[in-house]
Motif scaffolding. Structure first.
Motif, PDB file in Angstrom:
ATOM      1  N   ALA A  10      31.114  17.030 -20.426  1.00 57.44           N
ATOM      2  CA  ALA A  10      31.402  18.251 -20.265  1.00 57.44           C
ATOM      3  C   ALA A  10      32.077  19.213 -19.121  1.00 57.44           C
ATOM      4  O   ALA A  10      31.550  18.841 -17.835  1.00 57.44           O
ATOM      5  N   ILE A  11      33.099  19.591 -19.240  1.00 56.42           N
ATOM      6  CA  ILE A  11      33.800  20.405 -18.006  1.00 56.42           C
ATOM      7  C   ILE A  11      33.641  22.080 -18.244  1.00 56.42           C
ATOM      8  O   ILE A  11      33.749  22.387 -19.276  1.00 56.42           O
ATOM      9  N   ASP A  12      33.144  22.658 -17.171  1.00 55.47           N
ATOM     10  CA  ASP A  12      33.218  23.973 -17.300  1.00 55.47           C
ATOM     11  C   ASP A  12      34.288  24.706 -16.899  1.00 55.47           C
ATOM     12  O   ASP A  12      35.299  24.217 -16.380  1.00 55.47           O
ATOM     13  N   PRO A  13      34.493  26.025 -17.423  1.00 57.19           N
ATOM     14  CA  PRO A  13      35.863  26.640 -17.127  1.00 57.19           C
ATOM     15  C   PRO A  13      36.204  26.863 -15.654  1.00 57.19           C
ATOM     16  O   PRO A  13      37.535  26.778 -15.359  1.00 57.19           O
ATOM     17  N   GLU A  14      35.514  27.246 -14.810  1.00 52.58           N
ATOM     18  CA  GLU A  14      35.711  27.403 -13.632  1.00 52.58           C
ATOM     19  C   GLU A  14      36.334  25.923 -12.900  1.00 52.58           C
ATOM     20  O   GLU A  14      37.240  25.903 -12.200  1.00 52.58           O
ATOM     21  N   ALA A  15      35.601  24.868 -13.081  1.00 51.88           N
ATOM     22  CA  ALA A  15      36.204  23.505 -12.633  1.00 51.88           C
ATOM     23  C   ALA A  15      37.635  23.236 -13.266  1.00 51.88           C
ATOM     24  O   ALA A  15      38.614  23.037 -12.416  1.00 51.88           O
ATOM     25  N   ALA A  16      37.604  23.719 -14.582  1.00 53.23           N
ATOM     26  CA  ALA A  16      38.812  23.387 -15.131  1.00 53.23           C
ATOM     27  C   ALA A  16      40.184  23.886 -14.368  1.00 53.23           C
ATOM     28  O   ALA A  16      41.322  23.758 -14.699  1.00 53.23           O
ATOM     29  N   LYS A  17      39.913  25.531 -13.976  1.00 50.89           N
ATOM     30  CA  LYS A  17      40.832  26.180 -13.388  1.00 50.89           C
ATOM     31  C   LYS A  17      41.663  25.216 -12.311  1.00 50.89           C
ATOM     32  O   LYS A  17      42.808  25.452 -11.935  1.00 50.89           O
ATOM     33  N   GLY A  18      41.065  24.318 -11.359  1.00 50.37           N
ATOM     34  CA  GLY A  18      41.768  23.582 -10.330  1.00 50.37           C
ATOM     35  C   GLY A  18      42.255  22.416 -10.742  1.00 50.37           C
ATOM     36  O   GLY A  18      42.645  21.666  -9.828  1.00 50.37           O
ATOM     37  N   PHE A  19      42.125  21.947 -12.028  1.00 53.10           N
ATOM     38  CA  PHE A  19      42.713  20.541 -12.437  1.00 53.10           C
ATOM     39  C   PHE A  19      44.342  20.605 -12.466  1.00 53.10           C
ATOM     40  O   PHE A  19      44.817  21.564 -12.890  1.00 53.10           O
TER      41      PHE A  19
END
Length: 274
Positions: A10-19
């Motif tokens: 699972a990936i949280d939305p804050e982490a996904a912002k930087g992908f």
């Protein structure tokens, strides 16, 4: 028989912002899903949904155990939905043999035992279960049919609900197919989220030279991935999930989580999307 499996954490939305694109695809896109003579499974940490495939080649394929479930048998604490993607296919489970046609879905209840894919090409979905419901083959004509959209908004489509409270009992797995009319490509706009449950998509019937642009992310922080035929997307509960194709297409959608009500959505206004 070859069974391969992988984990998607699972990936949280804050982490996904930087992908970047590569990272988005590594976490949320599933390619190379169908291989002759193999069962390929992806264990996600979003509501513990498993998605995968079985493509029968020279010999039947048997799904009995997957280490990631932590149980002796795959269905010991799980239910399953199987979509037939071939013109015809045969699946045996619990002493019964099921002859399937294209776009029919077999629901298998918890505790049914090993699944034997005798012939055909299948897309597999599985979620944890708390009780056993009867195994049932849902024919295309038995699915609940919902007509939505309009040519003017390029989203005229038919939704076929198979694993749905009005059609077939399940614990938490909800599953169906959406198919677009010629000239329509958008699903679903305005976008929505449902933080109570995750969703997975398998895009299919995309012509070889065409693509679908799948949109995800929080409403104010959207991202996209370019999807070819028979590729899948894992959609987190916090993410929008909508798409537009360069031609008409179809997709199999599935949800697992707290609510099996198909209309349980939190709509996002167009002016709030970024």
């Amino acid at each position: 028989m070859t069974l391969t499996s992988q984990n998607r954490y699972a990936i949280d939305p804050e982490a996904a912002k930087g992908f970047d694109t590569e990272a988005l695809r590594r976490h949320f896109h599933v390619g190379d899903l169908f291989a002759p003579g193999e069962i390929r499974l992806v264990y996600t940490h979003y509501d513990r949904l498993i998605l995968g495939s079985a493509v029968v080649d020279a010999a039947p394929l048997v799904l009995d155990h997957m280490a990631e479930t932590g149980t002796p048998g795959f269905l010991d604490r799980r239910e399953m939905g199987i979509l037939c993607l071939a013109d015809a296919g045969t699946v045996s489970v619990g002493g019964s043999r099921h002859e399937m046609a294209r776009e029919e879905i077999l629901y298998i209840g918890m505790g049914a035992g090993p699944i034997t894919f005798e012939t055909g090409r299948f897309y597999i979905l599985s979620a944890p279960a708390h009780q056993s419901h009867p195994t049932r083959l849902i024919r295309h004509a038995e699915a609940r049919r919902v007509e939505l959209g309009a040519p003017e908004t390029a989203n005229e489509r038919t939704i076929f609900q198979y694993l749905h409270p009005d059609v077939c009992d399940s614990c938490q797995l909800v599953m169906g197919i959406t198919r677009f009319k010629a000239g329509s490509v958008w699903n679903t706009m305005p976008a929505h989220v449902h933080d109570r449950r995750m969703e997975a998509y398998l895009y299919f019937d995309i012509p070889e030279a065409q693509r679908v642009f799948h949109f995800m992310g929080q409403p104010q922080e959207t991202r996209h991935m370019v999807i070819a035929n028979e590729e899948a997307i894992i959609s987190p509960p916090w993410s929008i999930h909508c798409g537009a194709g360069t031609s008409a297409y179809a997709f199999c959608w599935a949800m697992a989580g707290d609510n099996v009500d198909f209309t349980d959505m939190d709509m996002i206004a167009m002016e709030d999307l970024r």
